[in-house]
Scaffold this motif. Sequence first.
Motif, mmCIF file in Angstrom:
data_model
loop_
_atom_site.group_PDB
_atom_site.id
_atom_site.type_symbol
_atom_site.label_atom_id
_atom_site.label_comp_id
_atom_site.label_asym_id
_atom_site.label_seq_id
_atom_site.Cartn_x
_atom_site.Cartn_y
_atom_site.Cartn_z
ATOM 1 N N THR A 113 2.992 4.358 26.029
ATOM 2 C CA THR A 113 1.930 3.671 25.294
ATOM 3 C C THR A 113 0.598 3.786 26.027
ATOM 4 N N GLU A 114 0.640 3.641 27.347
ATOM 5 C CA GLU A 114 -0.589 3.756 28.134
ATOM 6 C C GLU A 114 -1.121 5.187 28.100
ATOM 7 N N ALA A 115 -0.228 6.166 28.173
ATOM 8 C CA ALA A 115 -0.666 7.572 28.114
ATOM 9 C C ALA A 115 -1.327 7.886 26.778
ATOM 10 N N LEU A 116 -0.777 7.342 25.693
ATOM 11 C CA LEU A 116 -1.374 7.576 24.382
ATOM 12 C C LEU A 116 -2.749 6.929 24.279
ATOM 13 N N ALA A 117 -2.888 5.744 24.855
ATOM 14 C CA ALA A 117 -4.192 5.072 24.828
ATOM 15 C C ALA A 117 -5.217 5.834 25.658
ATOM 16 N N ILE A 118 -4.789 6.341 26.820
ATOM 17 C CA ILE A 118 -5.691 7.132 27.661
ATOM 18 C C ILE A 118 -6.103 8.417 26.942
ATOM 19 N N ALA A 119 -5.157 9.052 26.259
ATOM 20 C CA ALA A 119 -5.481 10.271 25.509
ATOM 21 C C ALA A 119 -6.526 9.992 24.445
ATOM 22 N N GLY A 120 -6.442 8.821 23.814
ATOM 23 C CA GLY A 120 -7.441 8.475 22.807
ATOM 24 C C GLY A 120 -8.827 8.334 23.400
ATOM 25 N N GLU A 121 -8.916 7.759 24.593
ATOM 26 C CA GLU A 121 -10.220 7.636 25.246
ATOM 27 C C GLU A 121 -10.748 8.997 25.700
ATOM 28 N N LEU A 122 -9.851 9.840 26.220
ATOM 29 C CA LEU A 122 -10.277 11.171 26.668
ATOM 30 C C LEU A 122 -10.780 12.008 25.505
ATOM 31 N N ALA A 123 -10.202 11.814 24.326
ATOM 32 C CA ALA A 123 -10.638 12.598 23.161
ATOM 33 C C ALA A 123 -12.116 12.374 22.864
ATOM 34 N N THR A 124 -12.618 11.192 23.173
ATOM 35 C CA THR A 124 -14.035 10.918 22.937
ATOM 36 C C THR A 124 -14.905 11.293 24.129
ATOM 37 N N LEU A 125 -14.297 11.461 25.311
ATOM 38 C CA LEU A 125 -15.068 11.746 26.518
ATOM 39 C C LEU A 125 -15.158 13.232 26.844
ATOM 40 N N LEU A 126 -14.087 13.973 26.585
ATOM 41 C CA LEU A 126 -14.053 15.375 27.012
ATOM 42 C C LEU A 126 -15.000 16.230 26.183
ATOM 43 N N GLU A 127 -15.718 17.065 26.887
ATOM 44 C CA GLU A 127 -16.698 17.963 26.274
ATOM 45 C C GLU A 127 -16.542 19.331 26.918
ATOM 46 N N THR A 128 -16.736 20.391 26.137
ATOM 47 C CA THR A 128 -16.631 21.753 26.672
ATOM 48 C C THR A 128 -17.950 22.489 26.499
ATOM 49 N N SER A 129 -18.125 23.547 27.264
ATOM 50 C CA SER A 129 -19.406 24.261 27.277
ATOM 51 C C SER A 129 -19.720 24.943 25.958
ATOM 52 N N ASN A 130 -18.683 25.281 25.183
ATOM 53 C CA ASN A 130 -18.909 25.973 23.915
ATOM 54 C C ASN A 130 -18.431 25.174 22.709
ATOM 55 N N GLY A 131 -18.031 23.917 22.929
ATOM 56 C CA GLY A 131 -17.593 23.079 21.819
ATOM 57 C C GLY A 131 -16.212 23.404 21.295
ATOM 58 N N GLU A 132 -15.488 24.311 21.967
ATOM 59 C CA GLU A 132 -14.146 24.693 21.546
ATOM 60 C C GLU A 132 -13.110 24.004 22.436
ATOM 61 N N PRO A 133 -11.907 23.761 21.898
ATOM 62 C CA PRO A 133 -10.865 23.144 22.737
ATOM 63 C C PRO A 133 -10.545 24.025 23.939
ATOM 64 N N TYR A 134 -10.110 23.390 25.006
ATOM 65 C CA TYR A 134 -9.698 24.150 26.177
ATOM 66 C C TYR A 134 -8.515 25.049 25.826
ATOM 67 N N GLU A 135 -8.575 26.287 26.265
ATOM 68 C CA GLU A 135 -7.435 27.183 26.079
ATOM 69 C C GLU A 135 -6.290 26.778 27.004
ATOM 70 N N ARG A 136 -6.644 26.317 28.194
ATOM 71 C CA ARG A 136 -5.676 25.775 29.145
ATOM 72 C C ARG A 136 -6.154 24.394 29.555
ATOM 73 N N LEU A 137 -5.231 23.441 29.482
ATOM 74 C CA LEU A 137 -5.610 22.063 29.772
ATOM 75 C C LEU A 137 -4.449 21.353 30.451
ATOM 76 N N ARG A 138 -4.764 20.664 31.551
ATOM 77 C CA ARG A 138 -3.778 19.834 32.247
ATOM 78 C C ARG A 138 -4.445 18.518 32.621
ATOM 79 N N ILE A 139 -3.744 17.430 32.330
ATOM 80 C CA ILE A 139 -4.268 16.092 32.612
ATOM 81 C C ILE A 139 -3.225 15.345 33.445
ATOM 82 N N GLU A 140 -3.624 14.881 34.610
ATOM 83 C CA GLU A 140 -2.735 14.102 35.466
ATOM 84 C C GLU A 140 -3.216 12.657 35.495
#
Length: 279
Positions: A113-140
């Motif tokens: 439940t906590e991981a899902l909540a953190i993922a929701g916050e990251l979805a609004t925070l993460l930004e990429t240089s070209n506006g495209e999703p990361y091709e490779r992504l790891r979150i610890e």
Amino acid sequence: MGALNPFDDEPGTLTRRTRNLALVLIIGLLALGSAVWTFRSTWMTARDTGPFTGTVAPSASPTAAVVPTPGPTPTPIPTPAITDPAVLVAGHPYANAREIVGKIARSPGVTTTEALAIAGELATLLETSNGEPYERLRIEVRQQHPNGFRIEVTGRVAGAGWSDDLRLHGPLGGIRFGEGKHGPQRRYAIPDAVIPALDRLASTHPEVAALRPTYSDPVVAEWDADRPGIYTVRFGRGGCDVPATSGRPIARACTSFVLVTVDARHGVVIGVAYEVTPV
């Protein structure tokens, strides 16, 4: 002249019967020809437009079925790589938690439940240089204290040789990028195709142009999430004698860097700095 046999036909009856028989034969032949023509037309139409569903008598010398040759598969046209950093637009590529929750590696103590909540916050925070999703992504995700978490994000966009290394921390509902002891943000995930243009722009500065032949190709270029179109290009070489040290070595062996900050959208160099790292 003898008497007629009572069982013989009347005179002229044989001729009429022959005519009738001939007429029936002709009508039968015409009907047969019409049926053959209809069958031939139906078979040719089915051969040209689709499979024939009727029954065809096998021929004495069967011929191999003709299998239509499929046409060539259309080759998708690749999207040209962006080579001009001035048109590279940063953006937030994630719409919701479901798109990134599967990339989270959580330490013991961090619940689903906590991981899902953190993922929701990251979805609004993460930004990429070209506006495209990361091709490779790891979150610890690690639990920092009962109500807080430490998060490390490593992501690389398509065509980039380097990654974004981000540090975040905070409680649920208050996740934010780290500062100070929580670590700097390194945003190096820029498509390699734009690096040559950044190199040329940095080299328009006279000071950089004089030093450029003695340095290697850009070691890395960093994009600025807070300032669109701003990049810092790093050139490196071995040695300790960069202008910032006035020729005085600070160690027996060093790696020297020239850091050139450019505004790609306006085509100007903003600043030049030097960095020496003992090795």
